[in-house]
Design an enzyme around this catalytic site. Structure first.
Site, PDB file in Angstrom:
ATOM      1  N   GLU A 124       0.851  -1.198   0.000  1.00 21.04           N
ATOM      2  CA  GLU A 124       0.000   0.000   0.000  1.00 21.04           C
ATOM      3  C   GLU A 124       0.882   1.242   0.000  1.00 21.04           C
ATOM      4  O   GLU A 124       2.044   1.167   0.434  1.00 21.04           O
ATOM      5  CB  GLU A 124      -0.890   0.013   1.253  1.00 21.04           C
ATOM      6  CG  GLU A 124      -0.085   0.277   2.487  1.00 21.04           C
ATOM      7  CD  GLU A 124      -0.741  -0.180   3.770  1.00 21.04           C
ATOM      8  OE1 GLU A 124      -1.533   0.577   4.294  1.00 21.04           O
ATOM      9  OE2 GLU A 124      -0.427  -1.296   4.230  1.00 21.04           O
ATOM     10  N   LYS A 141       2.822   4.589   0.983  1.00 20.53           N
ATOM     11  CA  LYS A 141       3.272   5.168   2.248  1.00 20.53           C
ATOM     12  C   LYS A 141       2.852   6.632   2.242  1.00 20.53           C
ATOM     13  O   LYS A 141       3.349   7.435   1.448  1.00 20.53           O
ATOM     14  CB  LYS A 141       4.787   5.048   2.385  1.00 20.53           C
ATOM     15  CG  LYS A 141       5.308   5.591   3.701  1.00 20.53           C
ATOM     16  CD  LYS A 141       6.730   5.128   3.942  1.00 20.53           C
ATOM     17  CE  LYS A 141       7.201   5.474   5.335  1.00 20.53           C
ATOM     18  NZ  LYS A 141       7.319   6.907   5.582  1.00 20.53           N
ATOM     19  N   ASP A 188       2.465  10.413   3.316  1.00 20.65           N
ATOM     20  CA  ASP A 188       3.364  11.363   3.964  1.00 20.65           C
ATOM     21  C   ASP A 188       2.567  12.240   4.931  1.00 20.65           C
ATOM     22  O   ASP A 188       2.208  13.363   4.614  1.00 20.65           O
ATOM     23  CB  ASP A 188       4.058  12.206   2.891  1.00 20.65           C
ATOM     24  CG  ASP A 188       5.340  12.806   3.410  1.00 20.65           C
ATOM     25  OD1 ASP A 188       5.709  12.519   4.561  1.00 20.65           O
ATOM     26  OD2 ASP A 188       5.973  13.564   2.654  1.00 20.65           O
ATOM     27  N   TYR A 246      -4.201   1.617   8.692  1.00 20.31           N
ATOM     28  CA  TYR A 246      -3.348   0.573   8.116  1.00 20.31           C
ATOM     29  C   TYR A 246      -2.725  -0.398   9.113  1.00 20.31           C
ATOM     30  O   TYR A 246      -1.961  -1.271   8.730  1.00 20.31           O
ATOM     31  CB  TYR A 246      -2.250   1.195   7.256  1.00 20.31           C
ATOM     32  CG  TYR A 246      -1.397   2.240   7.950  1.00 20.31           C
ATOM     33  CD1 TYR A 246      -0.609   1.921   9.054  1.00 20.31           C
ATOM     34  CD2 TYR A 246      -1.366   3.555   7.484  1.00 20.31           C
ATOM     35  CE1 TYR A 246       0.174   2.868   9.677  1.00 20.31           C
ATOM     36  CE2 TYR A 246      -0.585   4.514   8.109  1.00 20.31           C
ATOM     37  CZ  TYR A 246       0.186   4.165   9.199  1.00 20.31           C
ATOM     38  OH  TYR A 246       0.946   5.102   9.819  1.00 20.31           O
ATOM     39  N   LYS A 266      11.048   3.207  -0.878  1.00 23.05           N
ATOM     40  CA  LYS A 266      10.963   4.639  -1.115  1.00 23.05           C
ATOM     41  C   LYS A 266      11.000   4.979  -2.603  1.00 23.05           C
ATOM     42  O   LYS A 266      11.607   4.275  -3.393  1.00 23.05           O
ATOM     43  CB  LYS A 266      12.141   5.344  -0.424  1.00 23.05           C
ATOM     44  CG  LYS A 266      12.110   5.280   1.087  1.00 23.05           C
ATOM     45  CD  LYS A 266      10.805   5.833   1.592  1.00 23.05           C
ATOM     46  CE  LYS A 266      10.832   6.392   2.973  1.00 23.05           C
ATOM     47  NZ  LYS A 266      11.743   7.398   3.329  1.00 23.05           N
ATOM     48  N   CYS A 308      38.699  25.450  13.521  1.00 21.86           N
ATOM     49  CA  CYS A 308      37.277  25.483  13.830  1.00 21.86           C
ATOM     50  C   CYS A 308      36.753  26.909  13.689  1.00 21.86           C
ATOM     51  O   CYS A 308      37.310  27.825  14.289  1.00 21.86           O
ATOM     52  CB  CYS A 308      37.054  24.969  15.252  1.00 21.86           C
ATOM     53  SG  CYS A 308      35.379  25.239  15.829  1.00 21.86           S
ATOM     54  N   CYS A 324      35.625  28.203  17.492  1.00 22.88           N
ATOM     55  CA  CYS A 324      36.537  28.486  18.602  1.00 22.88           C
ATOM     56  C   CYS A 324      37.975  28.696  18.153  1.00 22.88           C
ATOM     57  O   CYS A 324      38.833  29.042  18.960  1.00 22.88           O
ATOM     58  CB  CYS A 324      36.469  27.371  19.642  1.00 22.88           C
ATOM     59  SG  CYS A 324      37.223  25.833  19.081  1.00 22.88           S
ATOM     60  N   CYS A 328      37.035  19.447  15.306  1.00 21.88           N
ATOM     61  CA  CYS A 328      37.588  20.515  16.126  1.00 21.88           C
ATOM     62  C   CYS A 328      38.155  19.879  17.389  1.00 21.88           C
ATOM     63  O   CYS A 328      37.531  19.015  17.990  1.00 21.88           O
ATOM     64  CB  CYS A 328      36.465  21.487  16.478  1.00 21.88           C
ATOM     65  SG  CYS A 328      36.802  22.491  17.907  1.00 21.88           S
ATOM     66  N   CYS A 388      34.955  24.761  22.995  1.00 18.88           N
ATOM     67  CA  CYS A 388      34.300  25.155  21.748  1.00 18.88           C
ATOM     68  C   CYS A 388      32.809  25.331  22.010  1.00 18.88           C
ATOM     69  O   CYS A 388      32.108  24.381  22.351  1.00 18.88           O
ATOM     70  CB  CYS A 388      34.536  24.101  20.676  1.00 18.88           C
ATOM     71  SG  CYS A 388      33.617  24.431  19.161  1.00 18.88           S
TER      72      CYS A 388
HETATM   73  S1  IVH Z   1       2.942   0.657   8.741  1.00 17.33           S
HETATM   74  C1  IVH Z   1       4.509  -1.700  11.813  1.00 17.33           C
HETATM   75  N1  IVH Z   1       1.807   1.698   6.626  1.00 17.33           N
HETATM   76  O1  IVH Z   1       5.534   5.522   8.043  1.00 17.33           O
HETATM   77  C2  IVH Z   1       3.746  -0.784  11.037  1.00 17.33           C
HETATM   78  N2  IVH Z   1       3.179   3.076   7.973  1.00 17.33           N
HETATM   79  O2  IVH Z   1       8.317   5.062   8.525  1.00 17.33           O
HETATM   80  C3  IVH Z   1       4.248   0.594  11.063  1.00 17.33           C
HETATM   81  N3  IVH Z   1       3.328   5.377   7.225  1.00 17.33           N
HETATM   82  O3  IVH Z   1       5.389   5.787  11.531  1.00 17.33           O
HETATM   83  C4  IVH Z   1       3.678   1.459  10.104  1.00 17.33           C
HETATM   84  N4  IVH Z   1       2.006   5.170   5.482  1.00 17.33           N
HETATM   85  O4  IVH Z   1       3.688   7.097  10.153  1.00 17.33           O
HETATM   86  C5  IVH Z   1       2.615   1.905   7.681  1.00 17.33           C
HETATM   87  N5  IVH Z   1       0.742   2.547   4.751  1.00 17.33           N
HETATM   88  C6  IVH Z   1       1.523   2.721   5.794  1.00 17.33           C
HETATM   89  C7  IVH Z   1       2.090   3.972   6.077  1.00 17.33           C
HETATM   90  C8  IVH Z   1       2.927   4.100   7.176  1.00 17.33           C
HETATM   91  C9  IVH Z   1       2.754   6.009   6.198  1.00 17.33           C
HETATM   92  C10 IVH Z   1       4.244   6.008   8.189  1.00 17.33           C
HETATM   93  C11 IVH Z   1       3.905   5.811   9.633  1.00 17.33           C
HETATM   94  C12 IVH Z   1       5.130   5.243  10.281  1.00 17.33           C
HETATM   95  C13 IVH Z   1       6.167   5.602   9.292  1.00 17.33           C
HETATM   96  C14 IVH Z   1       7.318   4.666   9.360  1.00 17.33           C
END
Ligand code: IVH
Length: 693
Positions: free
Chosen positions: A129, A131, A133, A238, A326, A420, A423, A438, A444
């Protein structure tokens, strides 16, 4: 209320009449707010409520001298005066590991296969699914009612934002489920809503947000839920936290339940059967990314079978059964105005490019890290160069390359400082190290300030009410020089009277926070010291190994002698090697650091490391060593299991070892165990032992 008054045009009112009406409106609106947001029982329609607010605004516009200090309009813009209460998560809120390419994804699946010792033809189903933001939140339902909502915080403890979460349409007030259940997911703001909000903010002369994520965070963490209510926040579910009945079996079923309960599940969520399926979905979502109504920064993959998830468990604070794949970083072109050197907590000189501000993926970027001297030389980065920069997620933007065609003719190579900039001490580069440091130590100012900032930071002492800026100011004024001084601020009330930005209230809050943080777990204290290479995970390992502050200090003193028993104990901790030990021991050999520790020892009450209560674990507190090849589980799973039952897993056999588990082909370690008279178990005997719990 005198209704005749309310019917009269605002322009016709006398001062006294307007004041009377403003008084009544303030009371009424506040009662309606309470009924709506706190009790969830509005007693007027939205339209009626809006007209009361409008009337109030008109009156204030015509009679500005009569605006009340508790005006309902002001309340919406008011800044937080006290924090949220804390919520300890029933189950920790985890973060995710990252995959950046196809190879990482294949390795993720391969790692799962190895850990679970799966046959080659056994499929590993993955729920994938986007991720989102945004920021994660946990929603607790008891007897079907939404009772508690919290932010992630540090994963263990978050903030109680129940009232704010109640204002979200996507958060059902009740669900058709009687047992306790915590639903977790992401609070986010859609792109269109973000642009519209910023427009409104700008018109109202208020702060604009850098990106939808910040806007969502700023909107959610408002002490006044009416502000949150006025911001268009959404929620995708999720995951789960504590659940009375976790018999979903698979993620697939869990998502079905989420939908039945009235939650939004991302429409791109899909069950994948092979790595090829996964990668195809990643490409599909990637292609749709720009057109999606909200920001995403990758695709999350989760093992579908929940029994497997449980076996896989977690490493550090991320599950082994999930990963975030990512998307590539977003890039843009701009000019480096200047290269500046920053000095960090451990004295490292980091070059930073000051950029001509530019928008990358919706975020304004004005600085980029140049990492170190080698990086600058390798890419031949110079001041006034036109460069390509990229940003990925929350990481600091980086310079990818220089566009040589655009380099000014009089350009000269950048010469890295050898002193540095703060300092003036010499900055040296040790052989084999990329960083120039440094040598000023605590003379410092930069190092001292950065160390103090680290000390108060969220994962260390988490001193709310004392931000980095305050630390810097107080340091410059000579008010705080060492960590102990921070606690002595409480005795310096006179220094705070008349200080800009410090009312009586914020001082009292600081004193309360300091008082609370006098009691601190050992691992947090160790982390807070800011020792090179000692992050949160390593600090925990140390706390776990040594238990108490006194024991740790005594053992570290003796470990200063290379080859001593205590030194061996230290480097034998799984996860700590000679290099980490060196930095730790160097830190603890410095008299000024010892002074800091003595001082803190007097001020604080340091909690001993508390091993998870495992009353019936047969191996709690035992030190075990695995050797040879295990047949039924992987080494990783065996180790994770032992640790979850409270054992320490060491890399080599010593007098301290309680059990050696010898798989097939075990060699010198098993022999050493026999020589030392340590109990050696076969794999089968080991599992028998675990069953005795
Ligand atoms: S699962 C063990 N699913 O990503 C499960 N996280 O980098 C933990 N996030 O803190 C999270 N979309 O805030 C999951 N579809 C998704 C997500 C998701 C965004 C975020 C979430 C988590 C962070 C981790």
């Amino acid at each position: 209320m005198n209704n005749d008054l309310r019917k009269r045009p605002v322009e016709d009112l006398l001062d006294l009449e307007a004041a009377t009406e403003l008084d009544a409106l303030a009371k009424e609106l506040s009662e309606h707010d309470k009924a709506y947001y706190q009790n969830d029982e509005p007693n007027i329609s939205d339209g009626e409520y809006d007209s009361l607010r409008n009337r109030n605004e008109q009156l204030e516009a015509s009679f500005p001298h009569l605006i009340r200090s508790d005006s309902p309009t002001k309340k919406v813009g008011a800044s937080p005066s006290s924090g949220f209460s804390k919520v300890t998560h029933a189950r920790p809120m985890l973060s995710l590991g990252n995959a950046f390419n196809e190879e990482d994804v294949r390795e993720f699946i391969a790692g799962i296969r190895r850990f679970l010792s799966l046959a080659d033809d056994e499929p590993v189903e993955i729920m994938a699914e986007p991720k989102i933001d945004g920021l994660s939140a946990s929603l607790r339902y008891e007897n079907g009612q939404f009772t508690l909502g919290a932010t992630r915080g540090d994963g263990a403890v978050g903030e109680n934002i129940t009232e704010n979460l109640k204002t979200l349409q996507d958060v059902p007030n009740s669900i058709p489920e009687s047992g306790t259940i915590e639903v977790r997911g992401e609070v986010y703001m859609a792109k269109d809503d973000f642009f519209a909000l910023n427009k409104r903010q700008e018109e109202a002369g208020q702060k604009v947000f850098a990106n939808p994520r910040n806007a969502a965070a700023g909107s959610l963490r408002q002490l006044d839920p009416t502000i949150t209510a006025s911001r268009p926040l959404k929620f995708f579910a999720y995951a789960w936290g504590e659940v009375a009945d976790a018999s979903f079996g698979t993620m697939d079923n869990f998502f079905q339940s989420l939908k039945n309960w009235g939650f939004q599940v991302n429409p791109y969520t899909k069950l994948c059967h092979t790595v090829e399926d996964i990668l195809a979905l990643y490409d599909e979502i990637g292609a749709a990314r720009a057109e999606l109504p909200y920001d995403i920064d990758g695709v999350v993959y989760k093992v579908n079978r929940i029994d497997w998830q449980e076996r896989l468990g977690m490493v550090s604070r991320a599950p082994r059964w999930a990963i975030a794949h990512k998307f590539p970083a977003e890039k843009a072109q701009t000019v480096i105005k200047e290269i500046k050197i920053q000095v960090g907590r451990t004295g490292v000189l980091t070059p930073v490019a000051e950029l001509e501000p530019i928008t990358v993926g919706g975020v304004v970027v004005s600085r980029a890290t140049l990492h170190n001297q080698d990086e600058i030389e390798r890419k031949d980065i110079r001041e006034n160069d036109t460069v390509i920069i990229q940003r990925a997620g929350d990481v600091i933007p980086q310079v990818v390359s220089v566009i040589l065609d655009k380099r000014p003719t009089q350009s000269i190579p950048y010469k890295f400082e050898e002193t540095c900039p703060i300092c003036g001490s010499t900055a040296v580069r040790e052989e084999g190290e990329a960083a120039r440091r440094c040598t000023g130590g605590l003379i410092c100012a930069a190092q001292a300030v950065e160390r103090l900032k680290h000390f108060v930071s969220r994962n260390a002492f988490d001193l709310e009410g004392l931000g980095g800026k305050h630390v810097e100011t107080f340091y410059n004024e000579g008010l705080i020089k060492t960590p102990g001084d921070i606690f002595r601020l409480a005795d310096q009330e006179d220094m705070f009277t008349d200080r800009e930005g410090w009312g009586q209230k914020s001082f009292t809050n600081l004193v309360t926070a300091l008082e609370q943080k006098r009691i601190i777990p050992l691992d947090r204290l160790i982390f807070a010291l800011g020792i090179r290479q000692i992050g949160q995970a390593t600090a925990k390992l140390l706390a776990k190994q040594y238990g108490s502050l006194n024991n740790w200090r005594a053992k570290m003193e003796r470990a200063q002698i290379l080859g001593s028993e205590e030194y061996e104990e230290l480097i034998n901790i799984d996860g700590i090697g000679a290099a980490v030990a060196k930095d730790l021991l160097t830190f603890l050999a410095e008299p000024h650091n010892i002074k800091v520790l003595d001082d803190l020892g007097d001020i604080l009450s340091v909690e001993d490391y508390e091993a998870p209560t495992l009353d019936n674990s047969p191996i709690a507190g035992k030190t075990v060593v695995f050797t040879g090849t295990l047949e039924t589980v992987s080494r990783g799973e065996a180790k994770a299991k032992a640790e979850s039952l409270g054992a320490k897993v060491a890399g080599s056999v010593s007098k301290k070892t309680d059990y050696v588990i010898a798989g097939s082909g075990a060699g010198s370690k098993a022999k050493k165990a026999t020589d030392l008279g340590i109990v050696t178990l076969s794999e089968e005997e080991w599992f028998e032992l675990l069953k005795q719990g």
